[in-house]
Design a protein around this motif. Structure first.
Motif, short mmCIF file in Angstrom:
data_model
loop_
_atom_site.label_atom_id
_atom_site.label_comp_id
_atom_site.label_asym_id
_atom_site.label_seq_id
_atom_site.Cartn_x
_atom_site.Cartn_y
_atom_site.Cartn_z
N VAL A 1 0.85 -1.17 0.00
CA VAL A 1 0.00 0.00 0.00
C VAL A 1 0.89 1.23 0.00
CG1 VAL A 1 -1.71 1.29 1.30
CG2 VAL A 1 -1.82 -1.19 1.24
N ARG A 2 0.64 2.11 -0.92
CA ARG A 2 1.44 3.32 -1.02
C ARG A 2 0.97 4.34 0.00
NH1 ARG A 2 3.09 6.70 -6.28
NH2 ARG A 2 4.08 8.39 -5.18
N PRO A 3 1.88 4.83 0.83
CA PRO A 3 1.48 5.88 1.77
C PRO A 3 1.17 7.16 0.99
CG PRO A 3 3.84 5.48 1.92
CD PRO A 3 3.29 4.47 0.95
N SER A 4 0.05 7.80 1.32
CA SER A 4 -0.33 9.00 0.58
C SER A 4 0.43 10.23 1.07
CB SER A 4 -1.83 9.24 0.72
OG SER A 4 -2.17 9.39 2.08
N GLU A 5 0.92 10.18 2.30
CA GLU A 5 1.59 11.33 2.86
C GLU A 5 2.57 10.91 3.93
OE1 GLU A 5 -0.13 14.74 5.56
OE2 GLU A 5 -0.79 15.01 3.49
N CYS A 6 3.69 11.59 3.99
CA CYS A 6 4.68 11.35 5.03
C CYS A 6 4.25 12.08 6.30
CB CYS A 6 6.05 11.87 4.55
SG CYS A 6 7.36 11.65 5.76
N PRO A 7 4.60 11.56 7.47
CA PRO A 7 4.28 12.28 8.70
C PRO A 7 4.82 13.71 8.76
CG PRO A 7 4.97 10.05 9.22
CD PRO A 7 5.20 10.26 7.74
N CYS A 8 5.84 14.01 7.95
CA CYS A 8 6.38 15.37 7.95
C CYS A 8 5.47 16.35 7.21
CB CYS A 8 7.80 15.41 7.37
SG CYS A 8 7.89 15.28 5.57
N GLY A 9 4.44 15.80 6.52
CA GLY A 9 3.48 16.66 5.85
C GLY A 9 3.62 16.75 4.35
N THR A 10 4.71 16.23 3.81
CA THR A 10 4.86 16.26 2.35
C THR A 10 4.11 15.08 1.75
OG1 THR A 10 6.90 14.98 2.44
CG2 THR A 10 7.11 17.39 2.45
N SER A 11 3.83 15.16 0.48
CA SER A 11 3.03 14.10 -0.15
C SER A 11 3.86 13.27 -1.12
CB SER A 11 1.84 14.71 -0.87
OG SER A 11 2.30 15.57 -1.89
N GLN A 12 3.31 12.13 -1.46
CA GLN A 12 3.83 11.23 -2.48
C GLN A 12 5.28 10.78 -2.28
OE1 GLN A 12 1.58 10.00 -4.51
NE2 GLN A 12 0.10 11.35 -3.57
N PRO A 13 5.54 9.94 -1.28
CA PRO A 13 6.88 9.34 -1.16
C PRO A 13 7.19 8.51 -2.40
CG PRO A 13 5.57 8.94 0.81
CD PRO A 13 4.65 9.51 -0.23
N VAL A 14 8.46 8.30 -2.67
CA VAL A 14 8.88 7.52 -3.84
C VAL A 14 9.35 6.14 -3.39
CG1 VAL A 14 9.47 9.51 -5.25
CG2 VAL A 14 11.20 8.49 -3.79
N LEU A 15 9.17 5.15 -4.26
CA LEU A 15 9.58 3.78 -3.96
C LEU A 15 11.02 3.59 -4.41
CD1 LEU A 15 8.44 1.12 -2.85
CD2 LEU A 15 7.84 0.51 -5.19
N GLN A 16 11.84 3.05 -3.50
CA GLN A 16 13.24 2.77 -3.81
C GLN A 16 13.50 1.29 -3.66
OE1 GLN A 16 15.35 5.24 -0.97
NE2 GLN A 16 15.83 6.67 -2.60
N ARG A 17 14.38 0.77 -4.49
CA ARG A 17 14.75 -0.65 -4.44
C ARG A 17 16.23 -0.77 -4.11
NH1 ARG A 17 13.76 -6.02 -7.29
NH2 ARG A 17 11.62 -5.41 -7.07
N ASN A 18 16.52 -1.67 -3.18
CA ASN A 18 17.89 -2.02 -2.85
C ASN A 18 17.93 -3.54 -2.78
OD1 ASN A 18 20.46 -2.30 -1.93
ND2 ASN A 18 20.15 -1.28 0.02
N GLY A 19 18.20 -4.17 -3.91
CA GLY A 19 18.13 -5.63 -3.99
C GLY A 19 16.67 -6.04 -3.87
N ASP A 20 16.37 -6.91 -2.90
CA ASP A 20 15.00 -7.37 -2.67
C ASP A 20 14.23 -6.42 -1.76
OD1 ASP A 20 12.86 -9.35 -2.84
OD2 ASP A 20 13.30 -9.73 -0.73
N LEU A 21 14.93 -5.50 -1.13
CA LEU A 21 14.31 -4.60 -0.17
C LEU A 21 13.68 -3.40 -0.88
CD1 LEU A 21 13.81 -3.92 2.82
CD2 LEU A 21 15.98 -2.72 2.80
N LEU A 22 12.39 -3.24 -0.70
CA LEU A 22 11.68 -2.09 -1.24
C LEU A 22 11.26 -1.19 -0.09
CD1 LEU A 22 9.46 -3.92 -3.87
CD2 LEU A 22 11.37 -2.40 -4.35
N ARG A 23 11.51 0.11 -0.26
CA ARG A 23 11.17 1.08 0.80
C ARG A 23 10.55 2.31 0.18
NH1 ARG A 23 13.38 -0.46 5.37
NH2 ARG A 23 13.22 1.50 6.45
N TRP A 24 9.59 2.91 0.92
CA TRP A 24 9.07 4.22 0.55
C TRP A 24 10.00 5.25 1.18
CZ3 TRP A 24 5.68 4.35 -3.12
CH2 TRP A 24 4.78 3.30 -3.28
#
Length: 109
Positions: A1-24
């Motif tokens: 599930v894509r987070p719609s907003e970061c707790p800091c108040g900005t919107s639309q985090p980006v998805l990053q891949r590091n091998g098998d690890l995916l992070r917003w």
């Protein structure tokens, strides 16, 4: 599930891949959240590829011995993964409350 907003108040985090690890990752504050966080796969050491292939085979009612063979893993690995998922799903269903005070709920099976 894509987070719609970061707790800091900005919107639309980006998805990053590091091998098998995916992070917003937030573009502004740089905070990251693992894709598996908050899911039944949180804490699993299985690769995302294994998880997706397992779920596809399971959904098609493939016998566990065949799943092990197709995924080239020991049948004990498949059984252990099934048990972990089963326990986590049971915990989720126990938390789901239907109805409540003043509400009648009928369930057809």
């Amino acid at each position: 599930v894509r987070p719609s907003e970061c707790p800091c108040g900005t919107s639309q985090p980006v998805l990053q891949r590091n091998g098998d690890l995916l992070r917003w990752r937030c573009k502004s504050c740089k905070k990251t959240v693992a894709l598996r966080d908050g899911s039944v796969f949180e804490g699993s050491r299985m690769s995302l590829e294994f998880i997706m292939q397992y779920l596809l085979l399971w959904a098609h009612k493939t016998p566990f011995t065949s799943i092990a063979s197709l995924l080239d893993v020991d049948h004990k690995t498949v059984e252990a993964f099934r048990m972990v998922l089963s326990v986590k799903m049971q915990r989720i269903t126990e938390k789901i409350m239907m109805g409540g005070p003043g509400f009648d709920v009928e369930v057809d099976e």
